[in-house]
Design a protein around this motif. Sequence first.
Motif, short mmCIF file in Angstrom:
data_model
loop_
_atom_site.label_atom_id
_atom_site.label_comp_id
_atom_site.label_asym_id
_atom_site.label_seq_id
_atom_site.Cartn_x
_atom_site.Cartn_y
_atom_site.Cartn_z
N LEU A 208 -8.34 36.90 51.00
CA LEU A 208 -8.79 35.88 49.95
C LEU A 208 -10.06 35.57 50.22
CD1 LEU A 208 -5.45 33.74 49.73
CD2 LEU A 208 -6.44 35.33 48.01
N GLY A 209 -10.55 35.16 51.40
CA GLY A 209 -11.86 35.19 51.90
C GLY A 209 -12.73 36.21 51.50
N ALA A 210 -12.43 37.50 51.59
CA ALA A 210 -13.21 38.55 51.38
C ALA A 210 -13.78 38.67 50.03
CB ALA A 210 -12.63 39.87 51.76
N ILE A 211 -12.59 38.26 48.99
CA ILE A 211 -12.89 38.04 47.57
C ILE A 211 -14.03 37.06 47.27
CG2 ILE A 211 -11.65 37.36 45.34
CD1 ILE A 211 -8.99 38.53 46.51
N ARG A 212 -13.67 35.89 47.82
CA ARG A 212 -14.74 34.80 47.72
C ARG A 212 -15.97 35.01 48.06
NH1 ARG A 212 -12.43 28.67 48.46
NH2 ARG A 212 -11.35 28.61 46.51
N LYS A 213 -16.16 36.05 49.09
CA LYS A 213 -17.47 36.50 49.76
C LYS A 213 -18.08 37.27 48.85
CE LYS A 213 -19.44 38.17 53.96
NZ LYS A 213 -19.36 38.52 55.39
N LEU A 214 -17.29 38.18 48.08
CA LEU A 214 -17.93 38.94 47.19
C LEU A 214 -18.34 38.31 45.51
CD1 LEU A 214 -15.15 41.85 47.14
CD2 LEU A 214 -17.74 41.97 48.01
N GLY A 215 -18.10 36.79 45.86
CA GLY A 215 -18.44 36.27 44.79
C GLY A 215 -17.49 35.86 43.48
N ALA A 216 -16.34 36.50 43.52
CA ALA A 216 -15.32 36.43 42.61
C ALA A 216 -14.31 35.25 42.96
CB ALA A 216 -14.50 37.78 42.77
N LYS A 217 -13.47 34.98 42.05
CA LYS A 217 -12.43 34.03 42.29
C LYS A 217 -11.23 34.46 42.72
CE LYS A 217 -14.05 30.68 38.72
NZ LYS A 217 -13.59 29.80 37.27
N ALA A 218 -10.67 33.86 43.84
CA ALA A 218 -9.57 34.43 44.55
C ALA A 218 -8.31 33.98 43.81
CB ALA A 218 -9.48 34.11 45.98
N GLY A 219 -7.33 35.15 43.66
CA GLY A 219 -6.12 34.84 42.99
C GLY A 219 -4.97 35.31 44.06
N LEU A 220 -3.79 34.34 44.03
CA LEU A 220 -2.60 34.88 44.64
C LEU A 220 -1.38 34.96 43.84
CD1 LEU A 220 -1.07 35.11 47.35
CD2 LEU A 220 -0.57 32.62 47.25
N VAL A 221 -0.55 36.11 43.96
CA VAL A 221 0.32 36.46 43.21
C VAL A 221 1.80 36.34 43.86
CG1 VAL A 221 1.30 38.17 41.28
CG2 VAL A 221 -1.17 38.16 42.24
N LEU A 222 2.76 35.78 43.37
CA LEU A 222 3.98 35.43 43.50
C LEU A 222 4.92 36.48 42.87
CD1 LEU A 222 4.12 31.79 44.44
CD2 LEU A 222 3.38 33.72 45.95
N ASN A 223 5.82 37.46 43.43
CA ASN A 223 6.68 38.27 42.84
C ASN A 223 7.86 37.25 42.51
OD1 ASN A 223 5.32 40.76 42.56
ND2 ASN A 223 5.80 41.36 44.39
N PRO A 224 8.87 37.66 41.81
CA PRO A 224 10.23 36.90 41.80
C PRO A 224 10.77 36.34 42.92
CG PRO A 224 10.11 38.45 39.80
CD PRO A 224 9.01 38.72 41.18
N ALA A 225 10.61 37.33 44.16
CA ALA A 225 11.19 37.04 45.17
C ALA A 225 10.36 36.54 46.41
CB ALA A 225 11.89 38.17 45.70
N THR A 226 9.04 36.43 45.95
CA THR A 226 7.91 35.80 47.12
C THR A 226 8.22 34.23 47.26
OG1 THR A 226 6.56 37.77 46.51
CG2 THR A 226 5.77 35.56 47.66
N PRO A 227 8.21 33.91 48.42
CA PRO A 227 8.40 32.41 48.40
C PRO A 227 7.20 31.57 48.43
CG PRO A 227 8.31 33.48 50.76
CD PRO A 227 8.56 34.36 49.83
N VAL A 228 7.42 30.38 47.56
CA VAL A 228 6.44 29.59 47.29
C VAL A 228 5.59 28.93 48.47
CG1 VAL A 228 6.07 27.26 46.20
CG2 VAL A 228 7.56 28.62 45.24
N ALA A 229 6.22 28.96 49.66
CA ALA A 229 5.74 28.48 50.85
C ALA A 229 4.46 29.30 51.20
CB ALA A 229 6.67 28.54 52.01
N VAL A 230 4.12 30.54 50.70
CA VAL A 230 3.04 31.21 50.98
C VAL A 230 1.68 30.39 50.21
CG1 VAL A 230 1.68 33.38 50.26
CG2 VAL A 230 4.35 33.42 50.81
N VAL A 231 1.90 29.97 49.21
CA VAL A 231 0.91 29.01 48.56
C VAL A 231 0.45 28.11 49.48
CG1 VAL A 231 0.27 27.66 46.63
CG2 VAL A 231 1.82 29.63 46.22
N GLU A 232 1.18 27.31 50.26
CA GLU A 232 0.66 26.19 51.12
C GLU A 232 -0.15 26.62 52.12
OE1 GLU A 232 4.72 23.15 50.59
OE2 GLU A 232 4.78 25.10 51.74
N GLU A 233 -0.13 27.90 52.67
CA GLU A 233 -0.52 28.27 53.95
C GLU A 233 -2.04 28.50 53.38
OE1 GLU A 233 0.71 27.98 56.78
OE2 GLU A 233 2.59 27.56 55.91
N VAL A 234 -2.25 29.06 52.35
CA VAL A 234 -3.82 29.15 51.89
C VAL A 234 -4.45 28.54 50.66
CG1 VAL A 234 -3.55 31.76 52.74
CG2 VAL A 234 -2.87 31.29 50.57
#
Length: 219
Positions: free
Chosen positions: A102-128
Amino acid sequence: MAAPLICPSILASDFARLGEEVKALERAGADWVHVDVMDGHFVPNLTMGPAIVKAIRPHTTLPFDVHLMVAPVDPWLEAYREAGADVLSVHPESGPHLHRTLGAIRKLGAKAGLVLNPATPVAVVEEVVDLLDLVLIMSVNPGFGGQGFIDSSLRKIERVRGVLDRAGSQAVLQVDGGVTAANAGACVAAGATALVAGTSVFKGGADAYAANIAALKAA
């Protein structure tokens, strides 16, 4: 309640006319162009490389929202940014160090997005959460268009909305998969601020795009 951003997925478009298709989407009132990139490895399908994204970039001024369903993802970030991506969204499962990606994406000047699959836990969002400009909730399993909406995704949208609000985040909360005028309202009520739609936008051909997009915004 503000109308959601409508982000048509060109996975459902006529690939022989991609330049014309993105022009038509802009005329029809789309907000972003959603580009689904699949590598045949991370997901069981193969779609478009950076050369195609670069080829259609001059045909519209709309932001390009590029969803990278590839693994490993890091080697592709720069190529898609150079091709014209404004937003680069990645899955936590597509590389070993999500924070670094995510930091690399922002360094490139783009907006950074995180994708959650149906089984990916929501807790991942909290960490980043401090690195996020967008969170994309997959309301189908990624890989193919035309799938039916997974109803439990609405609860996940609500939970992610809570995480973002508690963090004071202004990140866009996007939903992708089986989105139609029939369920768009429920997605927005749950907290979504952007809707990715393929079949429901492109059905009926270019003459119908404006009405299809308007129906999603009004739902």
